[in-house]
Design an enzyme around this catalytic site. Structure first.
Site, mmCIF file in Angstrom:
data_model
loop_
_atom_site.group_PDB
_atom_site.id
_atom_site.type_symbol
_atom_site.label_atom_id
_atom_site.label_comp_id
_atom_site.label_asym_id
_atom_site.label_seq_id
_atom_site.Cartn_x
_atom_site.Cartn_y
_atom_site.Cartn_z
ATOM 1 N N CYS A 1 32.802 -24.761 21.656
ATOM 2 C CA CYS A 1 31.857 -24.377 20.808
ATOM 3 C C CYS A 1 31.783 -23.520 20.116
ATOM 4 C CB CYS A 1 31.008 -25.316 21.697
ATOM 5 S SG CYS A 1 30.370 -23.850 23.399
ATOM 6 N N ASN B 1 30.492 -20.225 22.825
ATOM 7 C CA ASN B 1 31.325 -20.837 24.245
ATOM 8 C C ASN B 1 30.388 -19.919 25.087
ATOM 9 O OD1 ASN B 1 34.150 -18.687 25.332
ATOM 10 N ND2 ASN B 1 33.815 -20.296 25.308
ATOM 11 N N CYS C 1 27.556 -21.585 26.569
ATOM 12 C CA CYS C 1 27.165 -22.636 27.433
ATOM 13 C C CYS C 1 28.020 -24.171 26.937
ATOM 14 C CB CYS C 1 25.956 -23.631 25.687
ATOM 15 S SG CYS C 1 23.920 -21.852 26.462
ATOM 16 N N ARG C 2 28.015 -24.954 26.124
ATOM 17 C CA ARG C 2 28.583 -26.227 26.243
ATOM 18 C C ARG C 2 30.155 -26.296 26.340
ATOM 19 N NH1 ARG C 2 27.085 -28.337 20.326
ATOM 20 N NH2 ARG C 2 27.692 -25.849 20.000
ATOM 21 N N SER C 3 31.232 -25.118 25.890
ATOM 22 C CA SER C 3 32.104 -25.009 26.272
ATOM 23 C C SER C 3 32.594 -24.819 28.173
ATOM 24 C CB SER C 3 33.704 -24.620 25.461
ATOM 25 O OG SER C 3 33.070 -23.451 25.075
ATOM 26 N N ASP D 1 23.555 -29.629 21.448
ATOM 27 C CA ASP D 1 23.205 -28.128 21.471
ATOM 28 C C ASP D 1 22.123 -27.208 22.142
ATOM 29 O OD1 ASP D 1 23.354 -24.839 21.725
ATOM 30 O OD2 ASP D 1 23.616 -24.418 19.607
HETATM 31 P P1 4NP Z 1 27.137 -22.674 22.677
HETATM 32 O O1 4NP Z 1 25.567 -23.096 22.446
HETATM 33 O O2 4NP Z 1 27.564 -22.906 21.288
HETATM 34 O O3 4NP Z 1 27.070 -24.455 23.485
HETATM 35 O O4 4NP Z 1 27.997 -21.954 22.928
HETATM 36 C C1 4NP Z 1 25.257 -21.420 21.650
HETATM 37 C C2 4NP Z 1 25.508 -20.268 22.180
HETATM 38 C C3 4NP Z 1 24.734 -19.521 20.922
HETATM 39 C C4 4NP Z 1 23.900 -19.240 20.573
HETATM 40 C C5 4NP Z 1 24.507 -20.974 19.550
HETATM 41 C C6 4NP Z 1 24.798 -22.593 20.403
HETATM 42 N N1 4NP Z 1 23.633 -18.203 18.899
HETATM 43 O O5 4NP Z 1 23.317 -18.909 18.093
HETATM 44 O O6 4NP Z 1 23.851 -17.957 19.762
#
Ligand code: 4NP
Length: 161
Positions: free
Chosen positions: A8, A11, A13-15, A126
């Site tokens: 993702c 790294n 949240c989703r992955s 997200d």
């Molecule tokens: P992820 O979510 O891609 O599912 O881990 C996010 C985590 C952090 C951010 C964006 C999406 N960020 O902008 O910091």
């Protein structure tokens, strides 16, 4: 050993949740000796961080402890993993434009929801800027998509459960 990398943006949240859910499904299917998994982010924003607290809380309520430390996608991942599973189309595009990506890697890069029965919905949303119920929704989406992905692997590689 079949090696799967969930990818993702951050790294956190989703992955990592996809990794935790998939590992639990693999264990429940008795396939831990045949399939292994990891996760990575396309960005460097959260390198070394534990998953987002809300994601850990949601996962824990389903019996999944998330202890992964965030890392960034690396060019060697294209050689090391058999499948790179992108959470959304933006992650997919990022993977396909990475310096480690070559045309022969095309078949190993997938979208997480490719095996969902709703072909028009391709992204795992997200939840980072959302509320706790959005983390719950991501759990449900990932559980469903990972069950289907695991069934696909079992059939494709003729794995015995
Ligand atoms: P992820 O979510 O891609 O599912 O881990 C996010 C985590 C952090 C951010 C964006 C999406 N960020 O902008 O910091």
């Amino acid at each position: 050993m079949i090696k799967v990398l969930f990818v993702c943006l951050g790294n956190i949240c989703r992955s990592p949740m996809a990794e935790g859910i998939f590992r639990q499904l693999v264990e429940q299917a008795g396939l831990s000796g045949q399939i292994t998994c990891d996760s990575a982010g396309t960005s460097s924003y959260h390198i070394g961080d534990l998953p987002d607290r809300r994601m850990r809380q949601t996962s824990k309520s389903y019996g999944i402890e998330l202890t992964h430390c965030a890392r960034q996608l690396h060019r060697r991942d294209f050689e090391e993993f058999d499948y790179l599973v992108a959470m959304d189309e933006s992650n997919y595009a990022h993977i396909a434009s990475h310096t480690g990506y070559r045309s022969e890697h095309k078949d190993k890069v997938l979208l997480m929801r490719t095996h969902d029965e709703i072909p028009s919905v391709s992204n795992v949303p997200d939840p980072y800027y959302g509320q706790l119920d959005e983390f719950e929704e991501v759990y449900r989406i990932l559980l469903h998509a990972n069950k289907r992905f695991l069934n696909y692997l079992i059939q494709r590689h003729k794995l015995a459960e």
